[in-house]
Design an enzyme around this catalytic site. Structure first.
Site, mmCIF file in Angstrom:
data_model
loop_
_atom_site.group_PDB
_atom_site.id
_atom_site.type_symbol
_atom_site.label_atom_id
_atom_site.label_comp_id
_atom_site.label_asym_id
_atom_site.label_seq_id
_atom_site.Cartn_x
_atom_site.Cartn_y
_atom_site.Cartn_z
ATOM 1 N N ARG A 212 -6.436 12.389 -7.258
ATOM 2 C CA ARG A 212 -6.007 11.754 -6.007
ATOM 3 C C ARG A 212 -7.108 10.861 -5.435
ATOM 4 N NH1 ARG A 212 -1.050 14.633 -4.707
ATOM 5 N NH2 ARG A 212 -0.632 14.413 -2.491
ATOM 6 N N LYS B 162 7.452 11.188 -7.955
ATOM 7 C CA LYS B 162 6.654 11.762 -9.046
ATOM 8 C C LYS B 162 7.220 13.109 -9.490
ATOM 9 C CE LYS B 162 2.882 11.754 -6.602
ATOM 10 N NZ LYS B 162 3.428 11.177 -5.347
ATOM 11 N N ARG C 162 9.572 20.511 3.694
ATOM 12 C CA ARG C 162 8.126 20.707 3.728
ATOM 13 C C ARG C 162 7.556 20.386 5.104
ATOM 14 N NH1 ARG C 162 5.764 17.814 -1.625
ATOM 15 N NH2 ARG C 162 4.133 17.371 -0.111
ATOM 16 N N ARG D 55 13.890 14.802 1.975
ATOM 17 C CA ARG D 55 13.513 15.677 0.839
ATOM 18 C C ARG D 55 13.724 17.147 1.193
ATOM 19 N NH1 ARG D 55 7.872 15.002 -2.167
ATOM 20 N NH2 ARG D 55 6.945 15.297 -0.110
ATOM 21 N N ARG E 152 -0.234 10.441 5.606
ATOM 22 C CA ARG E 152 -0.366 10.598 4.151
ATOM 23 C C ARG E 152 -0.337 9.238 3.455
ATOM 24 N NH1 ARG E 152 4.400 14.204 3.343
ATOM 25 N NH2 ARG E 152 3.961 14.243 1.120
HETATM 26 P P1 ADP Z 1 6.743 12.718 -4.861
HETATM 27 O O1 ADP Z 1 6.589 13.862 -5.825
HETATM 28 O O2 ADP Z 1 6.238 11.413 -5.417
HETATM 29 O O3 ADP Z 1 6.169 13.002 -3.492
HETATM 30 P P2 ADP Z 1 9.572 13.411 -4.933
HETATM 31 O O4 ADP Z 1 9.867 13.439 -6.388
HETATM 32 O O5 ADP Z 1 9.436 14.718 -4.237
HETATM 33 O O6 ADP Z 1 8.292 12.475 -4.618
HETATM 34 O O7 ADP Z 1 10.725 12.532 -4.241
HETATM 35 C C1 ADP Z 1 10.792 12.383 -2.823
HETATM 36 C C2 ADP Z 1 12.265 12.440 -2.379
HETATM 37 O O8 ADP Z 1 12.929 11.280 -2.856
HETATM 38 C C3 ADP Z 1 13.034 13.642 -2.926
HETATM 39 O O9 ADP Z 1 13.900 14.103 -1.918
HETATM 40 C C4 ADP Z 1 13.819 13.078 -4.120
HETATM 41 O O10 ADP Z 1 15.056 13.758 -4.308
HETATM 42 C C5 ADP Z 1 14.049 11.637 -3.669
HETATM 43 N N1 ADP Z 1 14.051 10.682 -4.791
HETATM 44 C C6 ADP Z 1 13.260 10.689 -5.893
HETATM 45 N N2 ADP Z 1 13.537 9.625 -6.691
HETATM 46 C C7 ADP Z 1 14.505 8.919 -6.050
HETATM 47 C C8 ADP Z 1 15.234 7.710 -6.358
HETATM 48 N N3 ADP Z 1 14.989 7.012 -7.478
HETATM 49 N N4 ADP Z 1 16.152 7.291 -5.455
HETATM 50 C C9 ADP Z 1 16.398 7.994 -4.318
HETATM 51 N N5 ADP Z 1 15.770 9.128 -3.985
HETATM 52 C C10 ADP Z 1 14.829 9.595 -4.826
HETATM 53 P P1 AMP Z 2 2.039 16.701 -3.024
HETATM 54 O O1 AMP Z 2 2.936 17.859 -3.267
HETATM 55 O O2 AMP Z 2 1.506 16.074 -4.277
HETATM 56 O O3 AMP Z 2 2.646 15.681 -2.068
HETATM 57 O O4 AMP Z 2 0.744 17.289 -2.277
HETATM 58 C C1 AMP Z 2 0.871 17.949 -1.020
HETATM 59 C C2 AMP Z 2 -0.527 18.130 -0.404
HETATM 60 O O5 AMP Z 2 -1.323 18.974 -1.251
HETATM 61 C C3 AMP Z 2 -1.336 16.845 -0.232
HETATM 62 O O6 AMP Z 2 -1.003 16.126 0.951
HETATM 63 C C4 AMP Z 2 -2.761 17.426 -0.199
HETATM 64 O O7 AMP Z 2 -3.049 18.027 1.050
HETATM 65 C C5 AMP Z 2 -2.673 18.538 -1.253
HETATM 66 N N1 AMP Z 2 -3.009 18.039 -2.608
HETATM 67 C C6 AMP Z 2 -2.195 17.955 -3.682
HETATM 68 N N2 AMP Z 2 -2.842 17.459 -4.744
HETATM 69 C C7 AMP Z 2 -4.114 17.206 -4.330
HETATM 70 C C8 AMP Z 2 -5.274 16.671 -4.953
HETATM 71 N N3 AMP Z 2 -5.267 16.268 -6.238
HETATM 72 N N4 AMP Z 2 -6.405 16.553 -4.208
HETATM 73 C C9 AMP Z 2 -6.434 16.946 -2.932
HETATM 74 N N5 AMP Z 2 -5.382 17.446 -2.267
HETATM 75 C C10 AMP Z 2 -4.224 17.581 -2.960
#
Ligand code: ADP
Ligand code: AMP
Length: 217
Positions: free
Chosen positions: A88, A13, A160, A127, A171
């Site tokens: 969420r 995302k 993270r 990541r 999660r």
């Molecule tokens: P989210 O926001 O849904 O938690 P991220 O955008 O942070 O996910 O992506 C999670 C990890 O996967 C990051 O390290 C990112 O660089 C990697 N990633 C994202 N899209 C792809 C893809 N299409 N193929 C491989 N790795 C990806």
């Molecule tokens: P994310 O960066 O989207 O993976 O979110 C990291 C963490 O932030 C999650 O695991 C939750 O603990 C908190 N968080 C982010 N967005 C929300 C939301 N909309 N509602 C509740 N907790 C959230």
């Protein structure tokens, strides 16, 4: 364009939001990024949010909703926005819907990034996030030119705290229990568009852009 990006943690995302927000010329609003900023700054909100985030649980709705309301009051959201990681759960979606209805600015579309659990674990375990600009990298799939340093702003990359294996599993359970029901919720309101989020980042972006064109953007 008022867009929500949904999908499990690690679906991509944040990665897609970086491109799509600039493609649509709207601000990207990541509730996770805002919480992490509060944690880094040591604010009261950050202190409260941190124990939920570290455990991989959702931060309580009232805290999250208050923060989103405040963000939506800022001028840059007037012509649209892209939410990443919010809503969420169904309670958040209902309150969000009421807030937007009161402003006569309904959601345009909810884009769901579809990817399986094994891929999510591979993505999350590699990541790395920039401590300065929050750009998301991956050690294997999308590495920066110099290890540990962001190509865009030279900030230091960090892993993270919630990307440890036990927390990742929890999660994913939280996603399945609390967030996945939103797929049905938004499908019923005719707003849901699912896209295959496997394969290279650019391919996923191309699919997302094709979907948005289909929705008139
Ligand atoms: P989210 O926001 O849904 O938690 P991220 O955008 O942070 O996910 O992506 C999670 C990890 O996967 C990051 O390290 C990112 O660089 C990697 N990633 C994202 N899209 C792809 C893809 N299409 N193929 C491989 N790795 C990806
Ligand atoms: P994310 O960066 O989207 O993976 O979110 C990291 C963490 O932030 C999650 O695991 C939750 O603990 C908190 N968080 C982010 N967005 C929300 C939301 N909309 N509602 C509740 N907790 C959230």
């Amino acid at each position: 364009m008022r867009l929500v990006l949904m999908g499990p943690p690690g679906a991509g995302k944040g990665t897609q939001a970086q491109f799509l927000a600039s493609y649509l010329s709207v601000p990207k609003i990541s509730t996770g990024d805002i919480f992490r900023m509060h944690v880094t700054r040591g604010t009261e909100l950050g202190h409260e949010a941190r124990r939920y985030m570290d455990a991989g649980d959702l931060v309580p709705d009232e805290v999250t909703i208050a923060m989103v309301k405040e963000r939506l009051d800022e001028d840059d959201t007037r012509d649209g926005f892209l939410f990443d990681g919010f809503p969420r759960n169904v309670a958040q979606a209902e309150i969000f819907g009421d807030m937007l209805a009161a402003m006569h600015t309904p959601l345009s579309v909810v884009l769901e990034l579809v990817v399986d659990d094994d891929e999510v674990v591979r993505r999350l375990s590699g990541r790395r996030t920039c401590s300065e600009c929050a750009h998301v990298w991956h050690m294997l799939f999308d590495p920066p030119s110099v290890e540990g340093i962001c190509d865009h702003c030279s900030g230091k990359l960090f892993q993270r705290d919630d990307d440890r294996e036990e927390t990742i599993r929890h999660r994913l359970e939280v996603y399945a229990d609390q967030t996945a029901p939103l797929v049905g919720y938004y499908a019923t309101s005719g707003l849901l568009e699912g896209i295959d989020a496997t394969g290279p980042v650019e391919d996923v972006t191309a699919r997302a852009v094709a979907s948005l064109r289909h929705w008139g953007q």
